[in-house]
Design an enzyme around this catalytic site. Structure first.
Site, short mmCIF file in Angstrom:
data_model
loop_
_atom_site.label_atom_id
_atom_site.label_comp_id
_atom_site.label_asym_id
_atom_site.label_seq_id
_atom_site.Cartn_x
_atom_site.Cartn_y
_atom_site.Cartn_z
N GLU A 273 0.89 -1.17 0.00
CA GLU A 273 0.00 0.00 0.00
C GLU A 273 0.92 1.20 0.00
O GLU A 273 1.64 1.42 0.98
CB GLU A 273 -0.82 0.07 1.29
CG GLU A 273 -1.58 -1.16 1.65
CD GLU A 273 -2.93 -1.18 1.00
OE1 GLU A 273 -3.46 -0.09 0.74
OE2 GLU A 273 -3.43 -2.28 0.75
N CYS A 312 -3.56 7.82 3.95
CA CYS A 312 -3.29 7.33 2.60
C CYS A 312 -4.52 7.48 1.72
O CYS A 312 -4.41 7.53 0.50
CB CYS A 312 -2.85 5.87 2.67
SG CYS A 312 -3.95 4.84 3.63
P1 NDP Z 1 8.52 4.85 4.57
O1 NDP Z 1 8.34 4.14 3.30
O2 NDP Z 1 9.84 5.51 4.81
O3 NDP Z 1 8.28 3.89 5.80
C1 NDP Z 1 7.23 2.96 5.82
C2 NDP Z 1 7.63 1.77 6.67
O4 NDP Z 1 8.73 1.13 6.05
C3 NDP Z 1 8.12 2.16 8.06
O5 NDP Z 1 7.73 1.17 8.97
C4 NDP Z 1 9.61 2.18 7.90
O6 NDP Z 1 10.29 1.98 9.08
C5 NDP Z 1 9.79 1.00 6.98
N1 NDP Z 1 11.07 1.01 6.28
C6 NDP Z 1 11.72 2.04 5.74
N2 NDP Z 1 12.86 1.61 5.19
C7 NDP Z 1 12.93 0.28 5.40
C8 NDP Z 1 13.87 -0.72 5.08
N3 NDP Z 1 14.99 -0.45 4.42
N4 NDP Z 1 13.62 -1.99 5.48
C9 NDP Z 1 12.48 -2.30 6.15
N5 NDP Z 1 11.57 -1.37 6.47
C10 NDP Z 1 11.77 -0.10 6.10
O7 NDP Z 1 7.37 5.84 4.67
P2 NDP Z 1 7.05 6.87 5.83
O8 NDP Z 1 6.33 6.16 6.90
O9 NDP Z 1 8.23 7.67 6.22
O10 NDP Z 1 6.10 7.77 5.01
C11 NDP Z 1 6.63 8.44 3.91
C12 NDP Z 1 5.56 8.65 2.88
O11 NDP Z 1 4.85 7.43 2.60
C13 NDP Z 1 4.50 9.58 3.30
O12 NDP Z 1 4.93 10.90 3.20
C14 NDP Z 1 3.43 9.21 2.34
O13 NDP Z 1 3.65 9.80 1.10
C15 NDP Z 1 3.56 7.72 2.21
N6 NDP Z 1 2.63 6.98 3.03
C16 NDP Z 1 1.68 6.26 2.42
C17 NDP Z 1 0.77 5.56 3.14
C18 NDP Z 1 -0.23 4.70 2.48
O14 NDP Z 1 -0.91 3.92 3.14
N7 NDP Z 1 -0.41 4.76 1.21
C19 NDP Z 1 0.73 5.62 4.59
C20 NDP Z 1 1.81 6.38 5.15
C21 NDP Z 1 2.72 6.99 4.38
P3 NDP Z 1 11.02 3.18 9.84
O15 NDP Z 1 9.95 4.06 10.33
O16 NDP Z 1 11.76 2.50 10.91
O17 NDP Z 1 11.90 3.85 8.82
#
Ligand code: NDP
Length: 700
Positions: A273, A312
């Protein structure tokens, strides 16, 4: 690493010291080693916790889930797992006040927290209920009907779904730390698969609090769930073909993880997602003054400001008939002006901060990109009031409304997801244009339409459905009870094609099957009956001198059958049935019209055949059968004429024990396959009836 006692300690609550979050691995609460990532209160900016998973052995975390959690969950039936979900949900609900306290540190308003906390617990309740209604009391699920594979009927096919034997890794977004965790856990646990939860670090303190409460219920088998607050290290490298990953977050991280070597090489299921530029469209008929116009304005403003736009599913692109642009703009501005931004604990504050200062920077970057091809029509990045908090220390962001005059030329408005209270209004000339604009999001989670014209609704659905996971069609009739544009529901699929990630979560049974393997079985009907515990037409039946209606639930076996005496249908039967039912349809009562009909002569009422069959198979005396409560999949296969002789065969098709309820006779549901044949052994009616049958040991 050290182990500590599992107690909930408040976090972010005034007067509490920052603490290091703990991880729950291999059945223990463990504090990570080394330097942690600092976590801050979204309103005050004060440090409230730190998170680290350093020192975690990810291989053994996966191994523990697979070796201990999986087998324990697979020993339970769907109904047992569903009851477990229900009991956990009840326990969490009883402690919700504690979660609200912690949630305040994420910057959530009371309403935002309600969606996250009670919405999340609600998915557990929803799956607990569906698990008992829509799944058998078994360890596997039968998908679809028996497939005929041979002329003689001795070789048939059937699909069954069994739990994956690996682990589900849930990588969650920061915006809904509770809902995001529970909406993934509910279908996973119901499927019988253990999970490793990795919340987004920035709000992991709230996920940790709820997770703790879940562990403290003592209802989950060992190994069923584990928690990592911080990096997931090389976790994905240890997944095999029996594992699944469910990711929510940015498209860039999602794509990177999906392309990991172990995911590709082991064909690990990866549900994603990601970003989504959801649209909302005002129908051409919904002029100012109409209920639909007002509903639209309200919804767009609500979607911009709920959770400070960090959803989202929030509306990012607002499509408006070009003649109504100025009305829409002024109505939206008026609404946004009434939104007070600040510390949500203060009365009157309607919108809190973003989740952290990092997000302020991220959303600013996105806003700069959108500003290149759209004009800022409302709000200011540098000049906005914040009540009860320091604007620079907290993660506050203003509501911003853009106007893209040339929406076909403004690519950023369709491409850049500003994950905050930001929206771009776009004019359209025709509904076809609006459809094209909607599709420029390249695949979204949700779209919505406000119209009282159902023809427009149909055109927009046909035009945009392929690009969206969910479409909400709203008018004055449905508005009052609407769940809103932005609310994913456990009953409906949540996910979307293309840039939304191409995934699908929840959607009732569908979300559970994501964690199960669907396997096609081929064999004889009797073999498949014994494997699936469900009677398959053509399988061996067991006849007994004792009428099956004289047997208790526990004494009945799948395949037990009764062949009834015969009955010859007469014209008097038809006349009598017409008199009793009031059904004088010409095919039964009018000799001439019946001769001209497809039947060529008078036929018996189908419902007479059903009633006569019941008369043949029912055992009239009081006994263990408590009630006949339904009938399914009825087909009248051939007409029955006066003079035809019918005979019924009923066979136990499936048995489902019901949980004992106080004040209720212990009972189970027995479904019966019913086949009514004529004198030529041709089926004339086939169906399934459902009965409630008393279980033994009830003093009878
Ligand atoms: P990220 O993609 O950075 O993080 C999402 C999840 O992935 C977090 O739990 C993060 O952990 C984890 N993650 C990041 N890097 C890794 C890795 N290398 N290996 C394993 N897990 C990893 O998104 P954000 O949460 O920072 O949100 C950024 C953007 O995502 C928002 O600005 C928005 O645009 C979008 N978003 C979309 C959503 C949706 O449902 N469509 C919901 C929320 C956000 P950690 O926090 O530890 O980095």
């Amino acid at each position: 690493m050290t182990t500590t006692a599992p107690t909930i300690r408040p976090i972010g609550v005034p007067g509490t010291e920052p603490r290091r979050l703990e991880n729950f691995v291999r059945g223990e609460w463990v504090v990570g080693t080394g330097n942690g990532v600092d976590l801050f209160h979204a309103v005050s900016g004060a440090k409230i916790a730190e998170a680290t998973t350093s020192g975690t052995d990810y291989r053994s975390t996966v191994e523990y889930a697979t070796r201990v959690g999986g087998p324990a969950l697979r020993r339970m039936t769907f109904h047992e797992r569903a009851l477990m979900l229900k009991a956990i949900a009840q326990a969490l609900m009883a402690r919700k006040d504690e979660f609200y306290l912690v949630s305040a540190a994420t910057g959530a308003t009371k309403q935002d927290s309600w969606v996250d906390i009670e919405g999340g617990i609600g998915t557990f309740f929803a799956y607990a209920s569906r698990g008992r209604r829509e799944f058998p009391n078994e360890r596997f699920y039968i998908d679809g009907p028996t497939e005929a594979l041979s002329k003689g009927g001795s070789f048939v096919g059937r699909h069954i779904c069994v739990p994956l034997e690996g682990v589900a890794v849930h990588i969650n977004a920061f915006n809904f730390p509770v809902w995001g965790m529970l909406e993934k856990l509910a279908p996973t646990l119901l499927a019988g698969v253990p999970a490793i939860v990795k919340p987004a670090t920035v709000t992991s303190f709230l996920a940790e609090a709820v997770f703790r409460a879940m562990i403290e219920t003592d209802l989950l088998p060992a190994g069923a769930v584990q928690l990592l607050c911080g990096s997931s290290g090389d976790l994905l490298d240890h997944l095999d073909c029996q594992s699944a990953v469910a990711f929510t977050g940015s498209a860039s991280t999602g794509k990177m993880l999906k392309a990991s070597k172990s995911i590709l090489e082991n064909s690990v299921r990866f549900n994603m997602e990601a970003d989504s530029l959801n649209y909302s469209m005002l129908g051409p008929d919904a002029a100012p003054g109409s209920p639909e116009f007002d509903l639209f304005i309200k919804e767009v403003a609500r979607e911009m400001t709920t959770k400070a736009g960090q959803k989202c599913t929030a509306i990012r692109r607002t499509l408006v008939p070009e003649g109504m642009i100025s009305d829409v703009m002024s109505a939206l501005k008026k609404r946004l002006e009434s939104i007070t931004i600040g510390d949500p604990s203060i009365d009157g504050v309607r919108m809190g901060p973003l989740a952290g200062r990092g997000q302020v920077g991220e959303v600013r970057k996105s806003v700069d990109a959108i500003a290149k091809s759209a004009e800022l029509a409302y709000g200011s990045l540098d000049d906005f009031a914040v009540v009860g908090a320091d604007r620079e220390r907290g993660a506050f962001f203003p509501t911003l409304l853009f106007y893209a005059k040339d929406p076909f030329g403004s690519s950023a408005a369709h491409d850049v997801e500003a994950f905050g209270p930001v929206n771009t209004v776009m004019p359209y000339k025709t509904v076809d244009d609006a459809i094209e604009l909607a599709k420029k999001g390249k695949g979204s989670l949700v779209g919505s339409l406000f119209t009282a014209d159902d023809r427009v609704a149909r055109d927009v659905v046909m035009g945009t459905a392929a690009y969206h996971g969910r479409l909400m069609l709203l008018n004055r009739h449905s508005a009052k009870e609407s769940t809103g544009h932005g609310s994913p529901l456990p009953h409906l699929v949540h996910g979307g094609p293309g840039r939304a990630g191409g995934g699908e979560e929840m959607g009732g049974v569908r979300g559970v099957l994501h964690y199960m393997q669907r396997t096609a079985l081929q064999g004889s009907p009797t073999t498949l009956m014994h494997v699936t515990n469900e009677y398959t037409p053509g399988a061996d039946r067991t006849l007994d001198r004792v009428h099956p209606f004289r047997k208790y639930f526990d004494e009945l076996n799948v395949g037990d059958a009764l062949v009834t005496p015969r009955r010859t249908v007469t014209e008097a039967d038809i006349v009598n049935f017409a008199g009793i039912s009031g059904d004088f349809f010409y095919a039964h009562m009018d000799d001439i019209a019946a001769r001209d009909s497809i039947f060529e002569k008078r036929v018996a009422h189908g419902y007479f055949v059903l009633s006569a069959a019941a008369g043949l198979f029912v055992d009239a005396a009081p006994g263990p059968v408590l009630a006949n409560y339904g009938l399914e999949s009825l087909r009248f296969v051939k007409p029955v004429y006066p003079g035809d002789t019918i005979q019924a065969t009923i066979t136990v098709k499936q048995k489902t024990a019901k949980e004992n309820r106080e004040g209720q006779v212990p009972q189970g549901v027995v479904s019966w396959d019913v086949e009514v044949r004529n004198q030529n052994q041709e089926p004339v009616a086939v169906y399934t009836i459902l009965t409630l049958v008393r279980r033994k040991g009830t003093g009878e």
